[in-house]
Design a protein around this motif. Structure first.
Motif, mmCIF file in Angstrom:
data_model
loop_
_atom_site.group_PDB
_atom_site.id
_atom_site.type_symbol
_atom_site.label_atom_id
_atom_site.label_comp_id
_atom_site.label_asym_id
_atom_site.label_seq_id
_atom_site.Cartn_x
_atom_site.Cartn_y
_atom_site.Cartn_z
ATOM 1 N N SER A 153 -25.641 -41.921 55.048
ATOM 2 C CA SER A 153 -24.958 -42.041 53.756
ATOM 3 C C SER A 153 -23.992 -40.878 53.539
ATOM 4 O O SER A 153 -22.873 -41.065 53.042
ATOM 5 N N GLU A 191 -19.915 -41.092 53.117
ATOM 6 C CA GLU A 191 -19.221 -40.530 51.962
ATOM 7 C C GLU A 191 -18.153 -39.528 52.380
ATOM 8 O O GLU A 191 -17.029 -39.529 51.857
ATOM 9 N N ARG A 220 -15.230 -41.389 53.827
ATOM 10 C CA ARG A 220 -14.442 -42.037 52.769
ATOM 11 C C ARG A 220 -13.523 -41.032 52.091
ATOM 12 O O ARG A 220 -12.352 -41.317 51.838
#
Length: 542
Positions: free
Chosen positions: A50, A54, A57
């Motif tokens: 995760s 992130e 991104r």
């Protein structure tokens, strides 16, 4: 009015309430009972995945150095060895949060022991740890506060992921207790145009909500000013910004001596406003988030996008600058005791000549289809022989103008011999300073040694400029020192022919040069060069 002193690293001023970065999550002192090892292992792996997602991104949404730094951190979070270590710790009986903390503690210790560039990345590891632990514990993500009004951000230091997401409309200034003038925090603050002060002792003691005035030029933080003083600071900054917006055209001194002002970019989206050209096109972004080398066609497309945006203007492309803090999986770089002094930059071509050959051919193909004036330079050049080999490779690829970066003292000391081989020199002051003073850029205690006003650094720059004048070839500065308006005047006086910096910094530098004649620049350069200390050099020039 009480004040704190630090090092001003991004000019400008702002007055607003101050708020500190949210603290990292705290681990429970005891392990939860009745854990399922397999479940905890899966939770740890999922949390790291995760965090990787992130960071990736944010990297895609960022530009310039921010994107480069975030991609490098995402690669660290994605490291299979890290996931395996965390999963094993969970299978040995730890909770997911404790397992991640333990695995990253081992990596952290290894990085610190390695020193150099790897030691610089400890802050990245801490950021990965804090984010992954917060996910496991269901806690708010640590990082930038949201007080609902413009504010001054205070931190011990900032993780790259935090700095990259700063919104200048909300964060009007930045102050850190650690860090230095060439740290990632300083570079990104200048890129965003946010006034910033680093190495400001005592700033963490300022209570949230306390109004402060930040002077990013002088390195001063004034505490609890009156409302009239805050308004005066805001009006002064607004007037400065309006004045800078009115500046335009090529860089030159008051008596017409031309000094080209270029932008440092990582891709086409970093081009802000109408710039004279690009003095440093960092090509690493095309490589950093990949497990294999970008194809010839991928490279041609990326270079073409930049060249097409600058018709008839100069674009100086730096070939792949990897290694040390920017390891690339597809290069299979082995562990080195001191990566900062290892196989990085141009030295990669010693082992993988195909990587440089493909890149040069791609640059040449993109240049052929565009009207931009394309120059190419190699990073980490140490000897004239290395420079000659690089120039020959450029000529073979069809690139007529080839240069070398001066980041190593040996290159500065032999600048005349280098210029016998290359068409131009470009001085990277961040690395040149680091290697000249044997001082890690990320170690806050060494910030004074890394001050770009250090007379020893100025003397090396002067040697390069003098060699360029004798050879009749251009010598520029593409390090962030070029973004300091007062230092830009000194560099011009030393004989530097071009200055390249974050695009947002160009107007202030243009204004500073326009206020001085070349003779005044030379007089101020002599005063700085003959000073005993960096502080004295800065005072003499200002």
């Amino acid at each position: 009015m009480a004040e704190l002193k630090g090092i001003g690293v991004s000019p400008g001023g702002a007055g607003a309430p101050a708020y500190k970065v949210a603290p990292p999550p705290r681990l429970p002192t005891t392990q939860p009972a009745a854990l399922d090892p397999d479940v905890e292992a899966k939770r740890a792996i999922a949390a790291l995945a995760s965090v990787t997602e992130e960071l990736s991104r944010r990297a895609d949404a960022a530009t310039g150095p921010a994107a480069e730094i975030l991609r490098a951190e995402a690669m660290m979070a994605e490291d299979p060895e890290l996931a395996d270590a965390a999963a094993q710790a969970a299978r040995d009986g730890m909770s997911a949060a404790h397992a991640i903390d333990a695995a990253l503690a081992v990596h952290r210790a290894a990085f610190e022991e390695a020193g150099g560039y790897l030691a610089e990345r400890v802050a990245d590891l801490d950021d990965i740890r804090n984010r992954a632990v917060a996910i496991c514990l269901g806690l708010p993500m640590p990082g930038i506060p949201s007080p609902g009004q413009p504010f001054v951000l205070i931190a011990r230091d900032l993780a790259p992921a935090d700095t990259a997401q700063l919104d200048p409309a909300e964060v009007v200034a930045l102050v850190t207790e650690d860090g230095g003038p060439t740290s990632h925090t300083a570079i990104l603050a200048r890129t965003l145009g946010i006034p910033a002060v680093v190495r400001c002792t005592g700033v963490l003691g300022v209570e949230d909500g306390t109004v402060v005035i930040v002077d990013g030029t002088g390195g001063v933080v004034r505490l609890a000013p009156t409302a009239a003083e805050v308004e005066a600071a805001r009006e002064a900054e607004a007037a400065r910004q309006e004045r800078l917006r009115s500046t335009s055209g090529p860089g030159s001194t008051a008596d017409g001596h031309q000094v080209a002002l270029y932008a440092n970019i990582g891709g086409a989206k970093d081009l802000l406003g109408d710039v004279e050209g690009v003095g440093l096109f960092r090509t690493e972004l095309l490589y950093l988030d990949r497990t294999d080398a970008p194809s010839f066609d991928d490279q041609v497309a990326a270079y073409t996008e930049v060249f097409a945006a600058l018709p008839g203007r100069k674009v100086v492309v730096r070939t792949l600058d990897a290694g040390a803090d920017k390891p690339l999986p597809f290069l299979s770089q082995s562990d080195e005791p001191n990566p900062a002094l290892g196989v990085r930059g141009l030295r990669i071509s010693w082992r993988r000549p195909d990587v440089l050959e493909t890149q040069l051919k791609a640059i040449a193909a993109a240049a052929k289809a565009a009207s931009a004036e394309v120059w190419v330079m190699a990073p980490m050049v140490a000897t004239p022989q290395e420079a000659a080999t690089f120039v020959a490779a450029c000529r073979a690829a069809g690139l007529p103008t080839a240069g070398a970066m001066v980041e190593i003292p040996a290159a500065a000391l032999r600048a005349g011999a280098l210029l016998a081989e290359v068409d131009f020199l470009s001085i990277g002051t961040n690395d040149l300073s680091q290697y000249t003073f044997a001082s890690d850029r990320q170690v806050g205690e060494l910030a004074e040694l890394l001050d770009p006003w250090q007379p020893a650094l100025l003397e090396l720059i002067a040697m390069c400029a003098s060699a360029g004048k004798a050879a009749g070839k251009p010598v520029g500065v593409c390090g962030e020192a070029a973004a300091d308006p007062a230092l830009a005047v000194v560099l011009t006086g030393l004989g530097i022919t071009s200055l390249s910096m974050a695009a947002r910094s160009i107007p202030a530098v243009r204004e500073a040069l326009a206020a001085r004649t070349l003779e005044e620049c030379q007089r101020l350069a002599h005063a700085a060069l003959t000073a005993e200390t960096a502080e004295a050099a800065r005072a003499a020039a200002r």
